[in-house]
Design a protein around this motif. Structure first.
Motif, PDB file in Angstrom:
ATOM      1  N   SER A   1       0.845  -1.196   0.000  1.00 38.22           N
ATOM      2  CA  SER A   1       0.000   0.000   0.000  1.00 38.22           C
ATOM      3  C   SER A   1       0.873   1.234   0.000  1.00 38.22           C
ATOM      4  CB  SER A   1      -0.900   0.005   1.241  1.00 38.22           C
ATOM      5  OG  SER A   1      -0.116   0.192   2.412  1.00 38.22           O
ATOM      6  N   SER A   2       0.302   2.370  -0.381  1.00 39.45           N
ATOM      7  CA  SER A   2       1.066   3.616  -0.392  1.00 39.45           C
ATOM      8  C   SER A   2       1.549   3.962   1.003  1.00 39.45           C
ATOM      9  CB  SER A   2       0.193   4.745  -0.958  1.00 39.45           C
ATOM     10  OG  SER A   2      -0.973   4.905  -0.168  1.00 39.45           O
ATOM     11  N   GLY A   3       0.781   3.585   2.014  1.00 38.95           N
ATOM     12  CA  GLY A   3       1.192   3.848   3.389  1.00 38.95           C
ATOM     13  C   GLY A   3       2.446   3.092   3.763  1.00 38.95           C
ATOM     14  N   GLN A   4       2.515   1.809   3.316  1.00 38.72           N
ATOM     15  CA  GLN A   4       3.706   1.012   3.598  1.00 38.72           C
ATOM     16  C   GLN A   4       4.919   1.593   2.883  1.00 38.72           C
ATOM     17  OE1 GLN A   4       2.028  -2.715   2.206  1.00 38.72           O
ATOM     18  NE2 GLN A   4       2.062  -3.547   4.287  1.00 38.72           N
ATOM     19  N   SER A   5       4.749   1.991   1.633  1.00 35.71           N
ATOM     20  CA  SER A   5       5.848   2.565   0.863  1.00 35.71           C
ATOM     21  C   SER A   5       6.353   3.841   1.503  1.00 35.71           C
ATOM     22  CB  SER A   5       5.384   2.841  -0.571  1.00 35.71           C
ATOM     23  OG  SER A   5       6.405   3.451  -1.308  1.00 35.71           O
ATOM     24  N   SER A   6       5.423   4.671   1.956  1.00 36.78           N
ATOM     25  CA  SER A   6       5.797   5.938   2.580  1.00 36.78           C
ATOM     26  C   SER A   6       6.596   5.709   3.846  1.00 36.78           C
ATOM     27  CB  SER A   6       4.537   6.749   2.882  1.00 36.78           C
ATOM     28  OG  SER A   6       4.860   7.934   3.565  1.00 36.78           O
ATOM     29  N   ALA A   7       6.175   4.730   4.656  1.00 34.68           N
ATOM     30  CA  ALA A   7       6.887   4.444   5.902  1.00 34.68           C
ATOM     31  C   ALA A   7       8.310   3.990   5.611  1.00 34.68           C
ATOM     32  CB  ALA A   7       6.134   3.370   6.691  1.00 34.68           C
ATOM     33  N   GLN A   8       8.477   3.195   4.553  1.00 29.24           N
ATOM     34  CA  GLN A   8       9.806   2.730   4.171  1.00 29.24           C
ATOM     35  C   GLN A   8      10.664   3.899   3.709  1.00 29.24           C
ATOM     36  OE1 GLN A   8      10.850  -0.236   4.619  1.00 29.24           O
ATOM     37  NE2 GLN A   8      12.321  -0.900   3.066  1.00 29.24           N
ATOM     38  N   ASP A   9      10.100   4.796   2.911  1.00 31.44           N
ATOM     39  CA  ASP A   9      10.846   5.918   2.369  1.00 31.44           C
ATOM     40  C   ASP A   9      11.283   6.895   3.455  1.00 31.44           C
ATOM     41  OD1 ASP A   9      10.525   4.857  -0.106  1.00 31.44           O
ATOM     42  OD2 ASP A   9       8.838   6.125  -0.660  1.00 31.44           O
ATOM     43  N   ASN A  10      10.570   6.943   4.559  1.00 29.56           N
ATOM     44  CA  ASN A  10      10.855   7.913   5.613  1.00 29.56           C
ATOM     45  C   ASN A  10      11.854   7.406   6.640  1.00 29.56           C
ATOM     46  OD1 ASN A  10       8.990   9.490   4.366  1.00 29.56           O
ATOM     47  ND2 ASN A  10       7.439   9.356   5.945  1.00 29.56           N
ATOM     48  N   ARG A  11      12.420   6.214   6.423  1.00 26.65           N
ATOM     49  CA  ARG A  11      13.240   5.644   7.490  1.00 26.65           C
ATOM     50  C   ARG A  11      14.566   6.377   7.663  1.00 26.65           C
ATOM     51  NH1 ARG A  11      14.767  -0.230   4.875  1.00 26.65           N
ATOM     52  NH2 ARG A  11      15.664   0.515   2.915  1.00 26.65           N
ATOM     53  N   ASN A  12      15.141   6.968   6.605  1.00 22.84           N
ATOM     54  CA  ASN A  12      16.318   7.808   6.796  1.00 22.84           C
ATOM     55  C   ASN A  12      16.307   8.948   5.797  1.00 22.84           C
ATOM     56  OD1 ASN A  12      17.762   7.176   4.362  1.00 22.84           O
ATOM     57  ND2 ASN A  12      18.545   5.298   5.302  1.00 22.84           N
ATOM     58  N   VAL A  13      17.217   9.865   5.965  1.00 20.24           N
ATOM     59  CA  VAL A  13      17.156  11.109   5.204  1.00 20.24           C
ATOM     60  C   VAL A  13      17.396  10.891   3.710  1.00 20.24           C
ATOM     61  CG1 VAL A  13      19.592  11.728   5.567  1.00 20.24           C
ATOM     62  CG2 VAL A  13      17.867  13.535   5.239  1.00 20.24           C
ATOM     63  N   LEU A  14      18.233   9.917   3.340  1.00 22.10           N
ATOM     64  CA  LEU A  14      18.468   9.663   1.917  1.00 22.10           C
ATOM     65  C   LEU A  14      17.213   9.106   1.248  1.00 22.10           C
ATOM     66  CD1 LEU A  14      20.226   9.520  -0.582  1.00 22.10           C
ATOM     67  CD2 LEU A  14      21.095   7.308   0.223  1.00 22.10           C
ATOM     68  N   TYR A  15      16.566   8.137   1.889  1.00 22.86           N
ATOM     69  CA  TYR A  15      15.330   7.594   1.322  1.00 22.86           C
ATOM     70  C   TYR A  15      14.279   8.690   1.163  1.00 22.86           C
ATOM     71  CZ  TYR A  15      16.673   2.664   1.601  1.00 22.86           C
ATOM     72  OH  TYR A  15      17.287   1.454   1.396  1.00 22.86           O
ATOM     73  N   TYR A  16      14.187   9.548   2.169  1.00 23.63           N
ATOM     74  CA  TYR A  16      13.186  10.606   2.093  1.00 23.63           C
ATOM     75  C   TYR A  16      13.483  11.561   0.942  1.00 23.63           C
ATOM     76  CZ  TYR A  16       9.964  14.295   3.318  1.00 23.63           C
ATOM     77  OH  TYR A  16       8.951  15.222   3.249  1.00 23.63           O
ATOM     78  N   ALA A  17      14.736  11.949   0.806  1.00 21.62           N
ATOM     79  CA  ALA A  17      15.118  12.863  -0.271  1.00 21.62           C
ATOM     80  C   ALA A  17      14.830  12.249  -1.632  1.00 21.62           C
ATOM     81  CB  ALA A  17      16.591  13.236  -0.139  1.00 21.62           C
ATOM     82  N   GLU A  18      15.189  10.965  -1.802  1.00 19.93           N
ATOM     83  CA  GLU A  18      14.972  10.300  -3.081  1.00 19.93           C
ATOM     84  C   GLU A  18      13.491  10.200  -3.437  1.00 19.93           C
ATOM     85  OE1 GLU A  18      17.019   6.622  -2.390  1.00 19.93           O
ATOM     86  OE2 GLU A  18      18.812   7.304  -3.459  1.00 19.93           O
ATOM     87  N   SER A  19      12.643  10.146  -2.418  1.00 22.22           N
ATOM     88  CA  SER A  19      11.210   9.970  -2.649  1.00 22.22           C
ATOM     89  C   SER A  19      10.455  11.281  -2.821  1.00 22.22           C
ATOM     90  CB  SER A  19      10.594   9.202  -1.475  1.00 22.22           C
ATOM     91  OG  SER A  19      11.223   7.956  -1.297  1.00 22.22           O
ATOM     92  N   ASN A  20      11.078  12.388  -2.436  1.00 21.90           N
ATOM     93  CA  ASN A  20      10.322  13.634  -2.409  1.00 21.90           C
ATOM     94  C   ASN A  20      10.924  14.791  -3.205  1.00 21.90           C
ATOM     95  OD1 ASN A  20       8.009  13.290  -0.215  1.00 21.90           O
ATOM     96  ND2 ASN A  20       9.809  12.207   0.541  1.00 21.90           N
ATOM     97  N   PHE A  21      12.166  14.634  -3.659  1.00 22.71           N
ATOM     98  CA  PHE A  21      12.812  15.708  -4.410  1.00 22.71           C
ATOM     99  C   PHE A  21      13.501  15.137  -5.644  1.00 22.71           C
ATOM    100  CE2 PHE A  21      13.034  16.892   0.119  1.00 22.71           C
ATOM    101  CZ  PHE A  21      12.271  18.055   0.090  1.00 22.71           C
ATOM    102  N   PRO A  22      13.542  15.878  -6.745  1.00 22.84           N
ATOM    103  CA  PRO A  22      14.253  15.392  -7.927  1.00 22.84           C
ATOM    104  C   PRO A  22      15.764  15.405  -7.710  1.00 22.84           C
ATOM    105  CG  PRO A  22      13.420  17.618  -8.298  1.00 22.84           C
ATOM    106  CD  PRO A  22      12.841  17.163  -6.996  1.00 22.84           C
ATOM    107  N   LEU A  23      16.426  14.322  -8.128  1.00 22.97           N
ATOM    108  CA  LEU A  23      17.875  14.240  -8.074  1.00 22.97           C
ATOM    109  C   LEU A  23      18.436  14.932  -9.310  1.00 22.97           C
ATOM    110  CD1 LEU A  23      20.464  12.929  -6.763  1.00 22.97           C
ATOM    111  CD2 LEU A  23      20.082  11.012  -8.333  1.00 22.97           C
ATOM    112  N   ILE A  24      19.304  15.920  -9.108  1.00 23.80           N
ATOM    113  CA  ILE A  24      19.822  16.661 -10.253  1.00 23.80           C
ATOM    114  C   ILE A  24      21.279  16.336 -10.569  1.00 23.80           C
ATOM    115  CG2 ILE A  24      18.177  18.556  -9.978  1.00 23.80           C
ATOM    116  CD1 ILE A  24      20.467  20.191  -8.733  1.00 23.80           C
ATOM    117  N   ASP A  25      22.007  15.763  -9.608  1.00 25.49           N
ATOM    118  CA  ASP A  25      23.401  15.411  -9.894  1.00 25.49           C
ATOM    119  C   ASP A  25      23.959  14.557  -8.763  1.00 25.49           C
ATOM    120  OD1 ASP A  25      25.775  15.292 -11.278  1.00 25.49           O
ATOM    121  OD2 ASP A  25      26.050  17.449 -11.427  1.00 25.49           O
TER     122      ASP A  25
END
Length: 213
Positions: free
Chosen positions: A32-56
């Motif tokens: 579920s989207s809730g499970q995915s979100s919880a996984q993405d929020n476990r550390n700062v790198l996962y959160y950044a990758e899930s919420n902001f575009p990577l430019i370099d």
């Protein structure tokens, strides 16, 4: 005729079984989207990758496995991004520097999260997620002036007198040390050929020096 009829029946049954084997299983459910979100929020790198575009991505001049990933937070100030990380990332930072208006640093267990203004658009913020090794071997120590005390950097980076030693390396390499993506860009070469600074007496790898300012 009867024999031909039986052969047709058998072939029809086999073909039917083959079709059934080709039908995708409906018993495997996507998270579920809730499970995915919880996984993405476990550390700062996962959160950044899930919420902001990577430019370099900029790799260390000493060890290519160490790097800093640069994300773009559009129409968000440094304060906005810092508050978002503090609110949503499950792993909390060891230390949070003050916001100078131009830069801010959050130190996590495995990463430095550095926030700076996009020099080409001040309404945007660069969020850099750098490994400890990248910071240790590439950053210009003066960047942290007014942000983090030297003893904290010594402990986290596991190098005695990191600031002094790294400043010498930067000087010896023609001041070719890292000062965030907005100042260096993707053409960073680093203090190539300089020895690693790894090997101080400290053993701290996060969680020790405090919970931030």
């Amino acid at each position: 005729m009867k024999r031909l009829f039986m052969i047709v029946i058998v072939m029809t049954m086999l073909a039917s079984c083959g079709v059934e084997r080709g039908i995708p299983s409906t018993t495997l459910e996507e998270p579920s989207s809730g499970q995915s979100s919880a996984q993405d929020n476990r550390n700062v790198l996962y959160y950044a990758e899930s919420n902001f575009p990577l430019i370099d991505v900029v790799k260390s001049s000493f060890n290519q496995q160490d790097m800093t990933r640069i994300f773009l937070a559009e129409n968000k100030t440094i304060e906005d991004v810092a508050n978002e990380l503090l609110e949503h990332v499950k792993s909390k930072p060891i230390e949070v520097s003050q916001n100078t208006g131009e830069k801010q640093v959050l130190v996590y267990d495995n990463y430095f999260a550095t926030l700076t203004k996009d020099p080409n658009n001040e309404s945007n913020t660069f969020l850099e997620i750098a490994t400890y090794g990248f910071v240790r071997d590439n950053y210009q120590p003066d960047f942290f002036d007014g942000l983090l005390v030297l003893w904290l950097l010594d402990e986290v980076l596991d190098v005695d007198d990191w600031g002094k030693k790294q400043k010498k390396r930067c000087t010896d390499s023609g001041e070719n040390c890292y000062r965030t993506y907005g100042n260096i860009g993707g053409g960073f070469k680093g203090p190539v050929g300089q020895p690693s600074l790894r090997g101080g007496s400290s053993n701290v790898r996060g969680g020790g020096p405090g919970t931030g300012k």
